[in-house]
Scaffold this active site. Structure first.
Site, PDB file in Angstrom:
ATOM      1  N   THR A 343       0.893  -0.631   0.186  1.00 36.31           N
ATOM      2  CA  THR A 343       0.284  -0.424  -0.189  1.00 36.31           C
ATOM      3  C   THR A 343       1.327   0.892   0.296  1.00 36.31           C
ATOM      4  OG1 THR A 343      -1.819   1.417   1.037  1.00 36.31           O
ATOM      5  CG2 THR A 343       0.184  -0.260   1.971  1.00 36.31           C
ATOM      6  N   HIS A 396       2.024 -11.202  14.364  1.00 40.38           N
ATOM      7  CA  HIS A 396       4.052 -12.148  15.884  1.00 40.38           C
ATOM      8  C   HIS A 396       3.377 -13.429  15.479  1.00 40.38           C
ATOM      9  CE1 HIS A 396       7.050 -12.206  17.161  1.00 40.38           C
ATOM     10  NE2 HIS A 396       7.154 -10.689  17.682  1.00 40.38           N
TER      11      HIS A 396
END
Length: 425
Positions: A343, A396
């Protein structure tokens, strides 16, 4: 009679919203011609006619939610002269046993049209007042009971202006009625200040729900770095004219970052993956999503097999997908199956941001504005260089900080020395 139904939209989409009617009752429709446009969670879809005919009635108003398989319109079969001719035939069958003079036929055609218009808008028992779809929609938004609206239409049909006129009139004094359950009403503006309430589109609601879902289900973290864009900018300047001549498209920054991302993903495969239950699915292909600002919100069309395409092919794909996004022409196949997303908030002036994951993907790369900043070349020398902050948001749960930082460092190295991209497999 031909029924127009909501078609199968996609495996995960079971309903849509009527965005706009492209044909109105009485309009002739050719086979394959679009009748209505539906808005789904991802794209807008035009529903065509399976056969030629005349649109008799619309069974859903603009803004209504409709289900897959639901009948939303009906056509009368036949081609050419429209419904009036069909009605004329019925009238002649009922009243004529022999050919009539031309003058009589002309009168009968006119009368048939009147009959048709009356039949077209006669409400079936239990369906309530006669009203156009637009009038019903406006009355529903205003909380107005259609049965209380007066109209001067010869057939008693309520139009939009009737609803508007009714709203501007003072409410007549009526006999007390049994209390009704209070309808949900917008909260009044605080302190009388001006406010406007806008209903969220289906796509905006979907975007909002997915972003909240990602933040609630993923262990999202972001790491940052900065890139000296001098080498890429100099290369673009040297090669732009020949690139445009060879590819009929400009050489932008996005193709460099796409190629660099593919190279970095090959080294750090857990960023090109997704979580399914208690399994990690590593993708061995590289379908890169490119975030594009569209009229109804951000969409992420996908550049397929980016690892097998050259700079010109990637730039053409991005340009083509961006044009389709801005014109609401993206198909479901354009938006599904991406493995990693890029993006670029820099096109709007963003200096730094933390992009949100495009689930079920586990990583997204954010580009930002290029700004001249003083950079230490060595212990004694400073230079103004065109610098860009880049951000990598990642899940994560399966991506560790070491992998994320290393991935972003690979991006930095390849953009600062773009010739490395020539040697990437």
């Amino acid at each position: 009679m031909i029924e127009i139904k909501v078609p199968e939209l996609a495996e995960s989409i079971t309903e849509g919203t009527v965005a706009s009617w492209l044909k109105q009752p009485g309009d002739h429709v050719e086979k394959g011609e679009a009748i209505v446009e539906l808005e789904t969670d991802k794209v807008n879809i035009e529903v065509p006619a399976d056969e030629s005919g005349t649109l008799d009635e619309q069974l859903a108003a603009e803004g209504d939610t409709v289900q897959v398989g639901q009948v939303i319109a009906r056509l009368s079969s036949g081609s050419g002269g429209g419904t009036a001719v069909a009605t004329k035939t019925k009238a002649e069958a009922a009243t004529e046993t022999a050919p009539a003079p031309a003058e009589t036929k002309t009168e009968e055609v006119g009368e048939a049209k009147k009959v048709e218009r009356r039949e077209e808008h006669v409400a079936s028992p239990g369906k309530g007042p006669i009203a156009t779809p637009a009038a019903r929609k406006l009355a529903r938004e205003k909380g107005i009971d259609l049965s209380a609206i007066q109209t001067n239409d010869p057939i008693g049909r309520i139009n939009v202006h009737d609803v508007t006129n009714h709203e501007s009139k003072p409410a007549p004094t009526q006999a007390p009625q049994a209390p009704k359950a209070p309808a949900a009403a917008p909260q009044p503006a605080a302190s009388g200040k001006d406010e406007e309430r806008i209903k969220m589109t289906r796509r905006r609601q979907t975007i909002a729900n997915r972003l909240v879902e990602v933040q609630q289900t993923a262990a999202m973290l972001t790491t940052f770095n900065e890139i000296d864009m001098s080498a890429v900018m100099a290369l673009r300047k040297r090669r732009q004219e020949k690139f445009v001549k060879d590819n009929d498209v400009k050489l932008g920054f996005m193709s460099f970052f796409t190629k660099a991302a593919v190279a970095a993903l090959k080294r750090m495969p857990y960023l090109n993956a997704e979580i399914q239950g208690n399994e990690i699915v590593l993708k061995k292909y590289y379908d890169i999503g490119i975030a594009v600002s569209a009229p109804d919100g951000l969409v992420v069309p996908v550049v397929r097999e980016a690892d097998r395409k050259n700079f010109g092919e990637i730039e053409k794909d991005i340009l083509h997908l961006a044009d389709k996004a801005r014109n609401n022409k993206l198909g479901l196949s354009d938006l599904t199956g991406g493995t990693f997303t890029i993006t670029n908030g820099g096109v709007f002036g963003s200096l730094l941001s933390t992009p949100i994951l495009n689930g079920p993907q586990v990583a997204i790369l954010g580009m930002h504005s290029i700004q001249l900043r003083p950079i230490a070349i060595d212990a004694e020398t400073m230079e103004n260089r065109p610098m860009m902050y880049v951000a990598l948001s990642y899940d994560h749960r399966i991506v560790d900080g070491r992998e994320a930082v290393t991935f972003l460092k690979h991006i930095k190295d390849m953009i600062e020395d773009p010739e490395q991209l020539l040697f990437e497999a």
